[in-house]
Scaffold this active site. Structure first.
Site, short mmCIF file in Angstrom:
data_model
loop_
_atom_site.label_atom_id
_atom_site.label_comp_id
_atom_site.label_asym_id
_atom_site.label_seq_id
_atom_site.Cartn_x
_atom_site.Cartn_y
_atom_site.Cartn_z
N ILE A 157 70.85 78.95 72.20
CA ILE A 157 69.78 79.02 71.19
C ILE A 157 68.46 78.47 71.69
O ILE A 157 67.44 78.55 71.01
CB ILE A 157 70.16 78.29 69.89
CG1 ILE A 157 70.66 76.86 70.18
CG2 ILE A 157 71.18 79.07 69.09
CD1 ILE A 157 70.89 76.03 68.93
N GLY A 158 68.46 77.90 72.85
CA GLY A 158 67.20 77.35 73.34
C GLY A 158 67.31 76.88 74.77
O GLY A 158 68.40 76.76 75.33
N GLU A 159 66.15 76.63 75.33
CA GLU A 159 66.10 76.15 76.72
C GLU A 159 64.89 75.24 76.82
O GLU A 159 63.84 75.53 76.27
CB GLU A 159 65.93 77.36 77.64
CG GLU A 159 65.86 77.01 79.10
CD GLU A 159 67.09 77.50 79.84
OE1 GLU A 159 67.47 78.67 79.60
OE2 GLU A 159 67.66 76.72 80.62
N GLY A 160 65.04 74.13 77.51
CA GLY A 160 63.90 73.23 77.66
C GLY A 160 63.99 72.47 78.96
O GLY A 160 64.81 72.81 79.82
N PHE A 162 65.21 69.65 79.51
CA PHE A 162 66.48 68.95 79.65
C PHE A 162 67.58 69.89 80.13
O PHE A 162 68.40 69.53 80.97
CB PHE A 162 66.84 68.37 78.28
CG PHE A 162 68.14 67.63 78.22
CD1 PHE A 162 68.20 66.27 78.48
CD2 PHE A 162 69.32 68.30 77.89
CE1 PHE A 162 69.41 65.59 78.41
CE2 PHE A 162 70.53 67.62 77.82
CZ PHE A 162 70.57 66.26 78.08
N GLY A 163 67.59 71.06 79.60
CA GLY A 163 68.65 72.01 79.95
C GLY A 163 68.76 73.09 78.90
O GLY A 163 67.77 73.48 78.29
N THR A 164 70.00 73.53 78.68
CA THR A 164 70.21 74.65 77.77
C THR A 164 70.82 74.14 76.46
O THR A 164 71.65 73.24 76.47
CB THR A 164 71.18 75.66 78.42
OG1 THR A 164 70.71 75.91 79.75
CG2 THR A 164 71.22 76.96 77.67
N VAL A 165 70.38 74.74 75.36
CA VAL A 165 70.90 74.34 74.06
C VAL A 165 71.78 75.46 73.52
O VAL A 165 71.39 76.64 73.51
CB VAL A 165 69.75 74.04 73.06
CG1 VAL A 165 70.29 73.45 71.77
CG2 VAL A 165 68.72 73.09 73.68
N ASP A 277 56.69 63.13 72.18
CA ASP A 277 56.69 64.56 72.49
C ASP A 277 56.66 65.39 71.21
O ASP A 277 57.39 66.36 71.05
CB ASP A 277 57.92 64.90 73.34
CG ASP A 277 57.71 66.18 74.15
OD1 ASP A 277 56.55 66.64 74.25
OD2 ASP A 277 58.70 66.72 74.68
N1 ATP Z 1 69.52 70.58 66.82
C1 ATP Z 1 69.13 71.82 67.06
N2 ATP Z 1 69.43 72.81 66.21
C2 ATP Z 1 69.01 74.07 66.45
N3 ATP Z 1 68.27 74.43 67.51
C3 ATP Z 1 67.92 73.49 68.40
C4 ATP Z 1 68.34 72.14 68.23
N4 ATP Z 1 67.85 71.41 69.25
C5 ATP Z 1 67.16 72.25 70.02
N5 ATP Z 1 67.19 73.51 69.52
C6 ATP Z 1 66.53 74.69 70.07
O1 ATP Z 1 66.45 74.57 71.47
C7 ATP Z 1 65.07 74.46 71.89
C8 ATP Z 1 64.96 73.50 73.08
O2 ATP Z 1 65.50 72.26 72.70
P1 ATP Z 1 64.92 70.89 73.18
O3 ATP Z 1 63.46 70.91 72.89
O4 ATP Z 1 65.64 69.80 72.54
O5 ATP Z 1 65.18 70.89 74.69
P2 ATP Z 1 64.28 70.20 75.72
O6 ATP Z 1 64.88 70.47 77.02
O7 ATP Z 1 64.10 68.79 75.34
O8 ATP Z 1 62.91 71.01 75.54
P3 ATP Z 1 61.48 70.60 76.03
O9 ATP Z 1 61.65 70.01 77.36
O10 ATP Z 1 60.69 71.89 76.06
O11 ATP Z 1 60.96 69.63 75.01
C9 ATP Z 1 64.32 74.00 70.63
O12 ATP Z 1 62.97 74.38 70.67
C10 ATP Z 1 65.09 74.72 69.55
O13 ATP Z 1 64.67 76.06 69.42
#
Ligand code: ATP
Length: 478
Positions: A157-160, A162-165, A277
């Protein structure tokens, strides 16, 4: 479930000064994570049991009779300590933090017979969903694999950074978001980000903050399991790739939710927490269009005396959101979140990202462009084209812009505290209701409109939306 595109990159600015390391949390404070790597969970239990008995023995020797009489016989000393922290009522339920007696593994979680939770009469074996209230738990890799069909891309559902969500479903039916770290990431600072997110999330509990359910630290896997928030992130809503267009009242409610979350972090936790952030993609949206702040990887605790953290060796945040005062001084305070919140307010009004590279040069920096609009008394022109332009909405846009301009003050001393921002937003909300009642077409409907607002206010925390009054005069078409 759409996979979001990568949002603005995080900034890391080495300042060249040899100051104290940016993040030096004592991981043992968390009281849950086995420091040794590459060990089996069983191994950690054994070691934790030894440690726990040591702690109990130590405590029993040190406690005065009065202290003993205060504690519930079934509660561990660590629960006592944790329960006073930041309103977190459960403490940890992991092997290394729990107090006395035997651990039981229930539905993949380590449980304590004789814990506060079990004493309260709730049966964790029959209701493991409720057991999250105990505090974060340690998951096994197997159960997370099962929850995500072995981390199948269809569950992504997401990628950032940190890694993959992934979206996952646990055995008891609970949906969770599973943040699986990218493996080639594991530098020192990255590991501290992982620990940091768990540490910070474990200390907090607020309806506008994503709740931590548990984590996994095993061999080369680092995973964080948090509450699943099912309606995408704010950026997706503003881009129009999610939901139906957010109208002004909904945007105002989202701003209030974020302001509440930050006020809580800055003011009501034992040690103030700076998120660091705040950005639209870290604001998750519920089905009822409520906001929950996520992503605590960069969060920092603040020293109570000074109100500031130590000087950072690296400035962290996302481009377009970072406080210029922090960039200049390397000194982090809660006012850096206030600055980012100001950027977020501008995003809510304009719908634009903080940096829009495809636009003409003069309009690329959204904050600059929007504040010029405010100065020229042209708030209506900078409103998101997706917003209805009725009187109430335009007034809200103007007031939110004014508040944003205060949050975006170049130096931190002149910025309002988050608590003040929340209060101002409540005032804007109240005035919006009044405008909507006044703009209501029939006089007789004004009392019923007033009544329905009161009803909505009374259950704001249940069904909290003010709807845009469709009957208000359309002043301008988008
Ligand atoms: N608890 C959650 N429920 C639903 N979707 C989520 C949740 N946490 C993260 N996501 C989805 O995953 C995406 C990336 O998550 P997150 O921002 O936590 O990762 P990250 O690696 O920290 O990203 P970044 O480095 O860009 O801040 C979010 O923008 C969101 O769309």
């Amino acid at each position: 479930m759409s996979m979001r595109s990568r949002t603005p990159t995080h900034l890391l600015f080495p300042n060249g000064k040899h100051q104290k390391a940016d993040s030096e949390y004592n991981w043992s404070d968390v009281g849950t994570v086995d420091k040794a790597k590459n060990v089996s969970v069983l191994g950690s239990i054994k070691r934790a049991a030894k440690k726990v008995f040591g702690v109990i023995f130590f405590r029993q020797r040190k406690l005065k009779p009065t202290e003993c009489s205060r504690s519930d016989p079934g509660e561990s000393s660590i629960f006592d300590r944790e329960s006073t922290l930041s309103g977190w009522t459960g403490g940890y339920s992991s092997p290394s933090s729990v107090g006395r007696s035997t651990e039981k593994r229930v539905s993949g979680q380590y449980r304590l017979s004789g814990s506060r939770f079990l004493n309260s009469g709730i049966d964790s074996s029959s209701s493991s969903r409720k057991s999250w209230h105990l505090g974060p738990v340690i998951f096994s890799f197997k159960e997370l694999q099962k929850a995500t069909s072995n981390f199948a891309s269809v569950h992504q559902i997401g990628e950032g950074g940190f890694g993959t969500v992934f979206k996952g479903k646990l055995d008891d039916g609970t949906f969770v978001a599973i943040k699986r770290a990218r493996k080639n990431n594991y530098g020192k600072s990255w590991l501290s980000e992982f620990k940091n997110e768990i540490y910070t999330l474990s200390k907090i509990e607020h309806m506008n903050l994503v709740k931590l359910y548990g984590f996994l630290e095993h061999e080369d896997e680092r995973v964080i399991v948090v509450e699943y928030v099912g309606n995408g992130n704010l950026r997706e809503h503003l881009d129009g790739s999610r939901g139906s267009r957010l109208q002004m009242a909904e945007r105002l409610e989202i701003a209030i939710d974020v302001a509440h979350a930050l006020t809580y972090l800055h003011t009501y936790t034992d040690n103030p927490i700076i998120h660091r952030d705040i950005k639209a993609s870290n604001i998750l949206i519920t089905d009822k269009l409520r906001a929950k702040v996520a992503d605590f990887g960069f969060a920092r605790l603040v020293s109570e005396e000074s109100g500031v953290t130590h000087i950072s060796t690296q400035v962290k945040g996302s481009s377009g959101y970072v406080d210029p005062d922090y960039l200049r001084t390397f000194q982090l305070t809660d006012k850096s979140d206030v600055y980012s919140f100001g950027v977020l307010l501008i995003e809510l009004i304009t719908g634009r990202r903080p940096i829009e590279l495809k636009r003409p040069k003069k309009d690329r920096l959204t904050v600059k462009w929007a504040l010029k609009g405010l100065k020229d008394d042209e708030a209506v022109l900078i409103m998101d084209p997706l917003l209805k332009r009725n009187r109430a909405a335009i007034e809200v846009a103007e007031k939110m812009l004014k508040l944003a301009s205060q949050c975006l003050a170049p130096t931190r001393v002149t910025r309002p505290a988050m608590k003040d921002c929340a209060e101002k937003l409540w005032g804007i909300r109240r005035e919006m209701k009044e405008t909507m009642i006044c703009s209501s077409p029939s006089v007789s409907s004004s009392s019923s409109a007033g009544h329905s607002f009161m009803a909505r206010d009374s259950d704001r925390y249940a069904l909290p939306r003010i709807e845009d009054n469709e009957n208000t005069t359309e002043l301008l078409s988008p």
